[in-house]
Design an enzyme around this catalytic site. Structure first.
Site, PDB file in Angstrom:
ATOM      1  N   HIS A  55     -11.028 -30.623  -5.946  1.00  0.00           N
ATOM      2  CA  HIS A  55     -11.635 -30.747  -7.069  1.00  0.00           C
ATOM      3  C   HIS A  55     -12.932 -30.562  -6.963  1.00  0.00           C
ATOM      4  O   HIS A  55     -13.513 -30.022  -8.178  1.00  0.00           O
ATOM      5  CB  HIS A  55     -11.276 -32.099  -7.638  1.00  0.00           C
ATOM      6  CG  HIS A  55     -11.516 -32.377  -9.058  1.00  0.00           C
ATOM      7  ND1 HIS A  55     -10.985 -31.842 -10.212  1.00  0.00           N
ATOM      8  CD2 HIS A  55     -12.719 -33.048  -9.629  1.00  0.00           C
ATOM      9  CE1 HIS A  55     -11.641 -32.131 -11.064  1.00  0.00           C
ATOM     10  NE2 HIS A  55     -12.665 -32.814 -10.993  1.00  0.00           N
ATOM     11  N   HIS A 104      -8.852 -32.958 -16.976  1.00  0.00           N
ATOM     12  CA  HIS A 104      -8.554 -34.444 -16.534  1.00  0.00           C
ATOM     13  C   HIS A 104      -7.112 -34.640 -16.447  1.00  0.00           C
ATOM     14  O   HIS A 104      -6.466 -35.399 -16.935  1.00  0.00           O
ATOM     15  CB  HIS A 104      -9.228 -35.298 -17.426  1.00  0.00           C
ATOM     16  CG  HIS A 104     -10.054 -36.433 -16.557  1.00  0.00           C
ATOM     17  ND1 HIS A 104     -10.069 -37.649 -17.013  1.00  0.00           N
ATOM     18  CD2 HIS A 104     -11.084 -36.084 -15.606  1.00  0.00           C
ATOM     19  CE1 HIS A 104     -10.873 -38.372 -16.105  1.00  0.00           C
ATOM     20  NE2 HIS A 104     -11.499 -37.234 -15.324  1.00  0.00           N
ATOM     21  N   GLN A 250     -10.512 -43.870 -13.913  1.00  0.00           N
ATOM     22  CA  GLN A 250     -11.806 -44.626 -14.472  1.00  0.00           C
ATOM     23  C   GLN A 250     -11.493 -45.216 -15.666  1.00  0.00           C
ATOM     24  O   GLN A 250     -10.582 -44.710 -16.696  1.00  0.00           O
ATOM     25  CB  GLN A 250     -12.613 -43.297 -14.794  1.00  0.00           C
ATOM     26  CG  GLN A 250     -13.127 -42.505 -13.478  1.00  0.00           C
ATOM     27  CD  GLN A 250     -12.365 -41.266 -13.464  1.00  0.00           C
ATOM     28  OE1 GLN A 250     -10.953 -41.251 -13.846  1.00  0.00           O
ATOM     29  NE2 GLN A 250     -12.666 -40.190 -12.888  1.00  0.00           N
TER      30      GLN A 250
END
Length: 749
Positions: A55, A104, A250
């Site tokens: 990533h 995402h 997150q």
């Protein structure tokens, strides 16, 4: 437990370390030892593991991505290109616009709300870090089959996360797409884009220069959420047969981010920073190593100065944490007090955690003990480079030979009518209002076009009405049939959408979503799509300013369709001259621009009616796309058209339905000579648009098209409350509206 310091690491070379558990390969771990001349400390191992992840390092893709630089068209508008947080282009009148699209995907499958919300937060901070005020967001989305039970888990959570975070920030959501396909069942794609505006002189870059300058971490406290986060999560396939790395996703706080935005913009206004970086993927590991690597010296950081939400976090966890709403700034000593004062005013925690040095190392200390001593470039920019093997898959020829043009076609007018209704009611073609109504599209009062328009558009100067438009597109079905052409079709559609709104296409960002790079067939798809996009951008004169690669979108050995999502940014001198899609004025003449051929490979009709994917996608003619774009922009600027809609998924009939419903008016259509009704309605030939021309402008418009060599065929008139394909069938708007608008609520409510 003994702290793993640099001294301890030097003295204990044979200590076993969890490099494999952190996602590193054996040769990568050996390379780290070679760079350092010793084994890494635990903190160093943590930094290298996240920064060398797929990533963050693009280790499988960067050999192909370099084409975007090598083939970049000359473009005077480019101010900042690939390599920074986001690209920046000149849009005139002293304004610069920065924009970018990122993914995402994996976090949003595990925790849909927070995965999507923090995706929005991350892309907004990328834009903010360039020195710009974020002004709008977009969200290209892909989900599994619309009627699959898990889609009902993932989609509402993703939509709520995007809306919840963006709405709280006060950013209008002006564009994007929603596509359903079973290939995305275990790997939904949640791509997020943002546009920001600034003056040329306000551009900021991510670099740490000037020995003695202070390193200030400001924003939210660092917590245990997202340790490893997207860095590790997006660098491995999901696999139902064995445990998968699934670190905590997150957790976002949009109200904290709003304070961070306003605080940062005030800091920019007073010119208090020498360099700045947001904390996203890889957290402090990324921010410190990238700032130091891009600067002219080294950096010393006191890690125990970092404000924590959880006092039990280890140094490794602090470095890997991807807690949201954080920024890192490089500030000259004389500006530190004022910087901290502004942060206190906005109730934003700010802490000096280090300083720029005149050395060449990134040095990190924990309670006085050195735990990191690395050349920052080896962490940030000199990770592994893989030349992955790639090969055209054995099944590609058979897939292309299974020609959709040979599928059974409607044999009667009644069957044609039924298939039109079936098409416009299919989840991919149906109204997405249930989704987009959850987003605030008009907050700030500068939105002039938003979903379901062809492109989102915002005004950036209230006095001159200067504006920018953004469209995102990507057809995974086309790309599965031919990745090279599929990427160019995505570029062409996005380019066409921007031009149809009246804006001049200027530059590109992309989000390249693919399966596992360890599969040679997937790497072939990626290589072909990247080559196609680079060649297409060169031909259209629209440089790639930046973007994102998302790999490992795969469950077991089942990969998603190759899905290159392409965002095109355009500029319009006067947003009052914009062109909407709505057919709103009776008597306006409908013209079909471009050539219609029998092209049904990968089409919506072949999917909806036959559940089929095969053949070749529509042919791409980028010179024609450029000409069409010029005509659409000129016609909009000079008041020759009152509505325009590009033709893509679903063909002409889908565009006409959307424009009629948007304007509340019907249309009488006549099948042109040389075409049968089926091809006229359902073909997905590229390089086409339908426009509504006032009768007073017909001669001027057709003369312009004729002089430029663009086919323009009169196909009907805006009229009544029925879509009437004369000689074939009629569909009352009420019936069409019910079919078009009922699908998504019925599936998801």
């Amino acid at each position: 437990m003994t702290l793993d310091t640099v001294k301890h690491a030097t003295e204990t070379p044979d200590v076993e370390q969890p490099w494999a558990e952190l996602g590193l390969k054996k040769d990568e771990y050996a390379r780290i030892r070679e760079i350092l001349g010793r084994r890494p400390t635990g903190a160093e191992l943590a930094m290298y593991s996240v920064m060398w992840s797929e990533h963050c390092s693009y280790k499988s893709s960067k050999v192909h991505l370099k084409q975007f630089g090598e083939k970049a068209p000359e473009n005077d508008a480019m101010l900042v290109g690939i390599g920074e947080n986001a690209g920046v282009v000149d849009v005139g009148q002293g304004y610069a616009v920065t924009f970018k699209v990122e993914s995402h995907n994996h976090p949003s499958y595990i925790e849909p709300y927070q995965g999507a919300a923090t995706g929005v937060g991350g892309i907004v901070r990328d834009i903010l870090a360039m020195g710009a005020r974020p002004v709008a967001v977009v969200d290209p989305l892909r989900f599994g089959a619309a009627d699959h039970p898990d889609t009902k888990r993932v989609l509402p959570g993703v939509v709520a996360g995007i809306g919840g975070y963006g709405n709280c920030l006060g950013l209008p959501n002006i564009g994007g797409e929603v596509v359903f396909d079973s290939c995305y069942q275990g790997n939904p794609l949640v791509n997020a884009g943002c546009i920001g505006v600034m003056k040329h002189e306000d551009i900021h870059l991510a670099k740490a220069s000037g020995p003695g300058n202070k390193v200030i971490l400001y924003g939210a406290r660092t917590g245990g959420d997202g340790i490893g986060g997207v860095s590790v999560l997006a660098s491995e396939t999901f696999d139902d047969t064995k445990p998968t790395k699934r670190p905590a996703v997150q957790v976002g706080d949009p109200f904290q981010e709003k304070l961070l935005i306003e605080c940062t913009l005030e800091i920019f206004a007073e010119k208090l920073v020498a360099g700045i970086q947001d904390l996203g993927g890889a957290g402090l590991s990324c921010a410190t190593s990238e700032l130091a690597s891009a600067g002219t010296g080294g950096m010393r950081v006191e890690l125990d100065s970092v404000p924590l939400r959880d006092a039990s976090l280890s140094p490794e966890e602090i470095l890997m944490s991807e807690s949201q709403e954080r920024m890192c700034a490089i500030v000259e000593p004389q500006h530190v007090d004022r910087f901290l004062e502004i942060c206190e005013k906005w109730d934003v925690i700010a802490t000096v955690i280090g300083e720029v040095t005149d050395g060449e190392r990134l040095e990190i200390f924990w309670h006085g003990e050195q735990i990191v001593d690395v050349p920052p470039g080896t962490v940030a920019h000199e990770g592994p480079t893989y030349h992955r093997p790639y090969e055209r898959p054995a099944w590609q020829d058979a897939l292309q030979a299974d020609d959709a043009n040979n599928l059974p076609r409607p044999s009667s007018a009644e069957e044609l009518r039924e298939q039109v209704l079936k098409l416009v009611a299919h989840p991919n073609q149906a109204s997405k209002a249930w989704i987009t109504d959850q987003y605030d599209r008009f907050v700030q009062g500068n939105t002039v076009l938003a979903q379901p328009e062809d492109a989102g558009m915002v005004r950036i100067d209230a006095e001159t009405n200067l504006g920018v438009a953004l469209a995102t597109d990507g057809n995974g079905r086309y790309a599965k049939l031919d990745p090279y052409a599929g990427a160019q079709l995505a570029l062409a559609e996005s380019y066409r959408n921007v031009a149809a709104s009246g804006a001049r296409p200027l530059a590109v960002s992309d989000c390249l979503n693919f399966g596992s790079p360890e599969d040679p067939a997937v790497m072939w798809q990626f290589a072909e799509a990247t080559r196609g996009l680079a060649d297409g951008c060169l031909q259209l004169g629209t440089p790639v300013t930046g973007g994102n690669v998302s790999l490992y979108n795969q469950t077991g050995d089942v990969a998603i369709h190759p899905t290159p999502v392409v965002a095109v940014l355009g500029v319009i001198d006067d947003v009052t001259r914009r062109t909407p899609i709505a057919f709103a004025q009776e008597g306006h003449l409908l013209y079909l621009l471009g050539d219609t051929r029998e092209e049904f490979g990968g089409s919506a009709w072949s999917e909806v009616v036959h559940g089929h994917l095969g053949g070749l996608p529509p042919k791409v003619d980028l010179d024609r796309e450029k000409l069409l774009g010029e005509i659409l922009v000129s016609a909009s600027r000079d008041g020759m058209v009152d509505a325009a809609h590009d033709l893509s998924d679903g063909g002409l009939v889908q565009a006409v339905v959307e424009s009629c419903l948007r304007g509340g008016k019907g249309a009488r259509l006549v099948v042109p000579d040389g075409l049968d009704a089926f091809t006229f309605l359902f073909s997905e030939s590229a390089g086409r648009a339908v426009v509504a021309v006032p009768r007073s402008e017909e001669l001027r418009f057709t003369d312009m098209c004729g002089a430029r060599g663009l086919p323009a065929t009169r196909i009907g008139v805006v009229d009544g409350d029925v879509i009437d394909v004369q000689g074939h069938f009629a569909l009352p708007l009420d019936e069409v509206r019910t079919a078009h608008e009922a699908t998504i609520p019925a599936l998801l409510a």
